[in-house]
Design an enzyme around this catalytic site. Structure first.
Site, short mmCIF file in Angstrom:
data_model
loop_
_atom_site.label_atom_id
_atom_site.label_comp_id
_atom_site.label_asym_id
_atom_site.label_seq_id
_atom_site.Cartn_x
_atom_site.Cartn_y
_atom_site.Cartn_z
N GLU A 1 0.83 -1.21 0.00
CA GLU A 1 0.00 0.00 0.00
C GLU A 1 0.87 1.27 0.00
O GLU A 1 0.54 2.26 -0.65
CB GLU A 1 -0.92 0.00 1.24
N GLY B 1 12.77 14.60 3.94
CA GLY B 1 12.59 13.16 3.72
C GLY B 1 11.57 12.83 2.64
O GLY B 1 11.10 11.70 2.55
N ASP C 1 9.52 8.61 -10.83
CA ASP C 1 8.83 8.13 -9.63
C ASP C 1 7.31 8.11 -9.86
O ASP C 1 6.64 7.11 -9.58
CB ASP C 1 9.19 9.05 -8.45
N LYS D 1 4.67 4.81 -10.19
CA LYS D 1 3.46 4.68 -9.36
C LYS D 1 2.22 4.58 -10.26
O LYS D 1 1.32 3.78 -10.01
CB LYS D 1 3.34 5.89 -8.42
N1 HSE Z 1 9.90 10.56 -3.38
C1 HSE Z 1 8.52 10.30 -3.31
C2 HSE Z 1 7.73 11.58 -3.50
C3 HSE Z 1 8.09 9.72 -1.99
O1 HSE Z 1 8.32 12.67 -3.46
O2 HSE Z 1 6.54 11.50 -3.70
C4 HSE Z 1 8.08 8.25 -1.94
O3 HSE Z 1 7.34 7.67 -2.97
#
Ligand code: HSE
Length: 432
Positions: free
Chosen positions: A131, A189, A203, A207
């Site tokens: 998740e 973070g 990224d 997703k």
């Molecule tokens: N680096 C990702 C973001 C967080 O900035 O959305 C982890 O998926």
């Protein structure tokens, strides 16, 4: 509570791992009620056991030995919270082989190897919870694999990268430079170990690919996604878009149309009144249109320690109650399907925002308009900003009527030969 405690191992104790430990400790009583048994962290595996850590729950064995988890048959669930593909892939394979179920937040691993890992888990009668791999704390994997299964999903529109959204928000609202905000996102973070993956759209594309696979039961690779990052954008693009009534967001879209599925991740001009345009900072949003339910929208923290840990803990509780074992087979099935064709990139149809730096002299606009016209691209509006101090070029923004990526790509080849255009130009789609 009579059931034996669920004993888990945490592999990786970085930002998310320590967040998971905090939630499991602070909320131990309510989690035990919801899980039907205590959840105990038995071992934590780290790379460097000598490193000082702000937080470590009492009574946990800290080790750098993965094999000790495999050899410890009291541990039934491994929560693997390390990034990257190697050694994450090898570790997960070993845990599954050793008869452990696994929870992970590693979206790159699920994107690259999900299909084979799910297959392996199914063969071994094990499960994988992920998740937290998509949209941080927003329960969107549960939405597409459980709550919306009565629907044919028509479209997904989403902001899936918190770092990019944070950068765009801070640049526009506070006039901060791209570089400064990126550093801040890293300190908070939000960013990946390699932040290039955040700002170049990788990224978000990974997703979106995971979500699309689950929602439409069809395989989407990054090669078939139109992918563009926020790295070429200037503050002035954000400001001009705002003046035109839009916000620029890194929008991830998959949409069914008569010719298949169009899939893209691009900085996109979104009309300011739309909910998608109002998601600021590191927040994410996922808006799913189903044929039965209509539009459902989920938003919240897409990155950061506790939001991501919240999703991991939900997976741990789902495992403890047996829910994962019930839902996982349909995830395995969806990951094997390739049913719907992905539309070729050049066929994607949208309106576009085109921004050029141009010499401020006669015939420049005519030359550009001529090329666009010869490629069948119709101009909706034109705006030129006066030369700014210190610059020897003017800024030209053209909004087009509907056209295709392919027509614009062909026009780009000719535009690139025009000497009146300086530096890098930008082409962004406009959402309706
Ligand atoms: N680096 C990702 C973001 C967080 O900035 O959305 C982890 O998926």
């Amino acid at each position: 509570m009579t059931a034996d405690p669920l004993q888990i191992a945490l592999v990786g104790f970085g930002t998310v791992g320590s967040g998971v430990a905090r939630i499991l400790t602070d909320q131990a009583a309510s989690i035990a009620r919801r899980a039907g048994r205590q959840v105990q962290i038995r071992r934590v595996v780290v790379r460097d056991t000598a490193r000082a850590r702000d937080y470590m729950p009492a009574g946990v064995e800290v080790t750098d030995d993965i094999q000790s988890v495999i050899d410890d048959d009291q541990i039934s669930l491994v929560v693997q919270l390390i990034g990257g593909l190697s050694p994450a892939r090898e570790y997960m394979t070993r845990f599954l082989d050793a008869g452990r179920d696994v929870v992970t937040a590693n979206k790159a691993l699920i994107y690259e190897c999900g299909r084979e890992l799910f297959e392996q888990a199914a063969r071994q009668g094990r499960t994988i919870g992920f998740e937290a791999a998509v949209a941080g704390g927003i329960p969107v994997i549960a939405a597409v694999t459980q709550s919306l299964t009565g629907n044919q999903v028509q479209s997904i529109e989403a902001i899936l990268n918190g770092t990019s959204n944070f950068i765009l928000t801070q640049m526009l609202n506070h006039g901060q430079s791209y570089e400064d905000v990126l550093k801040e996102a890293q300190a908070l973070g939000y960013a990946e170990a390699d932040p290039a993956m955040d700002v170049d759209g990788t990224d978000a594309a990974q997703k979106l690919s995971i979500l699309t696979q689950l929602a439409y039961s069809t395989r989407v690779t990054l090669q078939s996604i139109v992918q563009q990052g926020i790295d070429g954008l200037e503050l002035l693009d954000l400001q001009v878009a705002q003046e035109l009534g839009y916000k620029i967001k890194l929008l991830a879209t998959s949409r069914l149309n008569g010719d298949g599925l169009e899939v893209s991740v691009q900085p996109t001009l979104i009309p300011r009144h739309r909910t998608l345009a109002q998601i600021d900072g590191a927040d994410n949003i996922v808006s799913i249109l189903g044929d039965a339910v209509g539009r459902t929208t989920y938003s919240g923290a897409g990155a950061g320690q506790l939001p991501t840990a919240s999703a991991v803990v939900a997976d741990i509780v789902d495992f403890a109650t047996g829910r994962t074992a019930v839902t996982f087979p349909s995830i395995v099935d969806a990951s094997q399907q390739t049913g719907i064709a992905i539309q070729p990139k050049e066929a994607l149809q949208r309106r576009f925002y085109l921004r050029f730096h141009v010499e401020d002299r006669p015939h420049v606009l005519a030359d550009i308009a001529d090329i666009l016209g010869r490629h069948g691209i119709s101009i909706l509006s034109v705006r030129q900003d006066a030369r700014r101090d210190g610059h020897d070029y003017a800024r030209l923004v053209i909004m087009t009527h509907q056209t295709t990526e392919g027509c614009l790509a062909d026009a780009d080849v000719e535009l690139a030969r025009l000497e009146c255009i300086k530096g890098t130009s930008i082409r962004l789609p406009v959402a309706e």
